[in-house]
Design a protein around this motif. Structure first.
Motif, short mmCIF file in Angstrom:
data_model
loop_
_atom_site.label_atom_id
_atom_site.label_comp_id
_atom_site.label_asym_id
_atom_site.label_seq_id
_atom_site.Cartn_x
_atom_site.Cartn_y
_atom_site.Cartn_z
N ARG A 1 1.03 -1.09 0.04
CA ARG A 1 0.02 -0.06 0.11
C ARG A 1 1.00 1.27 -0.07
O ARG A 1 0.54 2.16 -0.78
N ARG A 2 1.83 1.31 0.74
CA ARG A 2 2.75 2.53 0.97
C ARG A 2 3.58 2.71 -0.34
O ARG A 2 3.77 3.87 -0.61
N TYR A 3 4.02 1.64 -0.93
CA TYR A 3 4.70 1.69 -2.11
C TYR A 3 3.81 2.11 -3.41
O TYR A 3 4.25 3.04 -4.18
N LEU A 4 3.00 1.49 -3.53
CA LEU A 4 2.23 1.39 -4.82
C LEU A 4 1.06 2.65 -5.06
O LEU A 4 0.79 3.09 -6.10
N MET A 33 2.27 5.85 -6.61
CA MET A 33 2.46 5.50 -7.94
C MET A 33 1.26 5.56 -8.89
O MET A 33 1.35 5.64 -9.99
N LEU A 34 0.20 4.97 -8.30
CA LEU A 34 -0.83 4.73 -8.96
C LEU A 34 -1.80 6.19 -9.06
O LEU A 34 -2.21 6.43 -10.14
N GLN A 35 -1.57 7.01 -8.07
CA GLN A 35 -2.40 8.37 -7.81
C GLN A 35 -1.50 9.26 -8.81
O GLN A 35 -2.27 10.18 -9.34
N GLU A 36 -0.13 9.13 -8.92
CA GLU A 36 0.40 10.26 -9.58
C GLU A 36 1.35 9.65 -10.85
O GLU A 36 1.98 10.40 -11.48
N ARG A 37 0.97 8.41 -11.00
CA ARG A 37 1.91 7.99 -12.12
C ARG A 37 3.16 7.49 -11.77
O ARG A 37 3.76 7.93 -10.82
N GLU A 53 2.01 1.82 -17.73
CA GLU A 53 0.56 1.76 -16.96
C GLU A 53 0.66 0.87 -15.85
O GLU A 53 1.14 -0.50 -15.87
N LEU A 54 0.61 1.25 -14.49
CA LEU A 54 0.55 0.61 -13.45
C LEU A 54 -0.73 0.07 -12.90
O LEU A 54 -1.76 0.88 -12.82
N LEU A 55 -0.89 -1.09 -12.72
CA LEU A 55 -2.16 -1.71 -12.03
C LEU A 55 -2.05 -2.51 -10.76
O LEU A 55 -0.65 -3.12 -10.60
N VAL A 56 -2.91 -2.93 -10.08
CA VAL A 56 -2.73 -3.88 -9.08
C VAL A 56 -3.52 -5.06 -9.33
O VAL A 56 -4.62 -4.80 -9.61
N LEU A 57 -3.19 -6.18 -8.92
CA LEU A 57 -4.17 -7.50 -9.30
C LEU A 57 -3.96 -8.27 -7.92
O LEU A 57 -2.58 -8.24 -7.28
N THR A 58 -5.01 -8.37 -7.47
CA THR A 58 -5.06 -9.34 -6.11
C THR A 58 -5.39 -10.77 -6.19
O THR A 58 -6.30 -11.17 -7.36
N VAL A 59 -4.66 -11.65 -5.66
CA VAL A 59 -4.96 -13.03 -5.76
C VAL A 59 -5.17 -13.74 -4.58
O VAL A 59 -4.15 -13.66 -3.58
N ASP A 60 -6.33 -14.04 -4.16
CA ASP A 60 -6.85 -14.11 -2.71
C ASP A 60 -6.34 -13.10 -1.87
O ASP A 60 -5.85 -13.52 -0.67
N GLY A 61 -6.28 -11.98 -2.22
CA GLY A 61 -6.18 -10.86 -1.46
C GLY A 61 -4.62 -10.37 -1.27
O GLY A 61 -4.16 -9.31 -0.84
N ARG A 85 9.41 4.42 4.88
CA ARG A 85 10.27 3.41 5.12
C ARG A 85 10.06 2.27 4.31
O ARG A 85 10.23 0.93 4.60
N LEU A 86 10.25 2.38 3.06
CA LEU A 86 10.36 1.29 1.92
C LEU A 86 11.56 0.86 1.79
O LEU A 86 11.77 -0.47 1.44
N LEU A 87 12.58 1.35 2.19
CA LEU A 87 13.84 1.05 2.27
C LEU A 87 14.75 1.18 3.62
O LEU A 87 14.29 2.46 4.07
N HIS A 88 15.39 0.29 4.00
CA HIS A 88 16.36 0.48 5.10
C HIS A 88 17.44 1.33 4.52
O HIS A 88 18.39 0.70 4.12
N ILE A 89 17.81 2.61 4.86
CA ILE A 89 18.71 3.22 4.36
C ILE A 89 19.65 3.55 5.39
O ILE A 89 19.73 3.94 6.45
N TYR A 90 20.91 2.90 4.91
CA TYR A 90 22.33 3.29 5.63
C TYR A 90 23.25 4.28 4.86
O TYR A 90 23.20 4.03 3.62
#
Length: 381
Positions: free
Chosen positions: A27-30, A33-37, A48-56, A262-267
């Motif tokens: 959710r935090r990552y995608l 990018m879905l909202q702003e491209r 074109e970015l989409l999201v597919l869910t399989v069993d959620g 916090r998508l990446l642990h940055i050092y």
């Protein structure tokens, strides 16, 4: 049969994201990018970015028609032709390089004419190494069938597969008549497999660079907003300026998002108030990988920035108890520090394509297995 649901920017608000670590990360990552491209976050990607869910379980899907100048993360043409031609210099055999360059240009001309980049890529996080959530064979088959049904004129691709970290996905897709097209030689580091005395000596020597105190190790909580421009600069110095403009060109907004969410642990490695090296990793289950890696390439090699980043990463993977996916490149360096090489493939379903498309992928498959893979293994690239 598993349940598959599609989401775009228009109905993404209806998606109930899983309340586990993976769902929160997705959710935090995608969402941004879905909202702003994608383009504001990865400068050399149009898709074109989409999201597919399989069993959620949410999976990012990218859809392309051509876009031959895209980064290889969305363009198989860039990966197998443009980028491959740049990397011929690594062979250090001028006559062979010239012959292979002519071959690649001829193949590239043919591939563009047959619409080679008309592809849908599954679980595409727009980074060099896509880590997978845990999927059953039934879920993989359901996703494959759903994508084929929605995009019957596109080739379907699953990148970043190998026999060690994605055995179920890879074997299932092979059974579903996908071609397993060689992608690159990757390197994995597993603390549990044991290392030689020679490796331990090299690692101990590298660790002395960190222990010497010439650089301060900056941990994630100490990375601040004002560090973002320098982080972007260090990444660009290494991956774009030194290696290739076909690598994903992450922008400051991407690194800002990665830091904030916090998508990446940055050092970082800082000296006299200036950050000279940076790495950023993320993990999924028992595996971790590093899409962010960079250092000041204007400093002398004797400074040892790459060596310090590498040993820091090895120590972090041991602390977290995760297999370290070191991606590709500098193979001998990684082997000397205990990593082992594994062939990475892309599962490619081209059966719904035209005869020309199927022939193009068949030809590529033959050339890679007959010429590309033997060269990579012989030269230990």
């Amino acid at each position: 049969m598993a349940t598959v649901v599609w989401y775009s920017s228009e109905n993404i608000h209806q998606l109930v994201w899983p309340e586990d670590e993976y769902g929160s990360y997705a959710r935090r990552y995608l969402l941004p990018m879905l909202q702003e491209r994608v383009h504001p976050y990865v400068a050399n990607v149009q898709t074109e970015l989409l999201v597919l869910t399989v069993d959620g379980i949410p999976l990012p899907i990218t859809v392309n028609e051509a876009e031959y100048t895209n980064s290889y993360v969305c363009s198989p043409y860039t990966h197998y032709v443009s980028y491959a031609e740049e990397e011929l210099a690594m062979l250090q055999r001028p006559r062979l390089e010239k012959a292979l360059a002519l071959l690649l240009r001829g193949i590239g001309w043919c591939l563009r004419r047959i619409h080679f980049n008309r592809v849908v890529q599954i679980n595409n996080w727009l980074v060099s190494t896509n880590l997978y959530p845990q999927l059953t064979a039934e879920q993989v088959e359901a996703v494959q069938q759903a994508v084929q049904l929605r995009y019957p004129k596109h080739v379907v691709i699953w990148r970043s597969l190998n026999e060690v970290t994605t055995p179920i996905v890879q074997s299932t897709l092979k059974q579903l008549h996908c071609r397993l097209i060689p992608s690159r030689q990757i390197y994995l580091f597993d603390h549990e497999t044991g290392v030689s005395s020679r490796t331990r000596w090299v690692v101990k020597r590298d660790r002395r660079l960190i222990d010497s105190g010439q650089y301060e190790v900056v941990e994630p909580d100490a990375i601040k907003e004002q560090d973002i421009p320098r982080i972007a600069e260090l990444y660009r110095m290494l991956y774009i300026d030194k290696y290739s403009a076909y690598n994903p060109q992450f922008t400051e907004p991407f690194f800002r998002l990665a830091l904030r969410e916090r998508l990446l642990h940055i050092y970082g490695l800082r000296k006299d108030g200036r950050m000279d090296a940076v790495l950023g990793f993320f993990g999924r289950d028992a595996v971790m990988t590093t899409p962010l890696f960079g250092y000041d390439t204007t400093l002398p090699a004797e400074t040892g920035l790459y060596r310090m980043l590498s040993i820091l990463l090895i120590d972090l993977s041991e602390k977290r108890g995760q297999l370290l996916h070191e991606s590709s490149g500098v193979g001998q360096f990684k082997r000397n520090r205990g990593a082992y090489g594994v062939l990475e493939v892309s599962a490619v379903y081209d059966r719904s394509g035209s005869l020309a498309i199927r022939s193009g992928w068949w030809l590529l498959e033959q050339l890679l297995y007959r010429i590309g893979v033997p060269l990579i293994q012989k030269l230990k690239l």
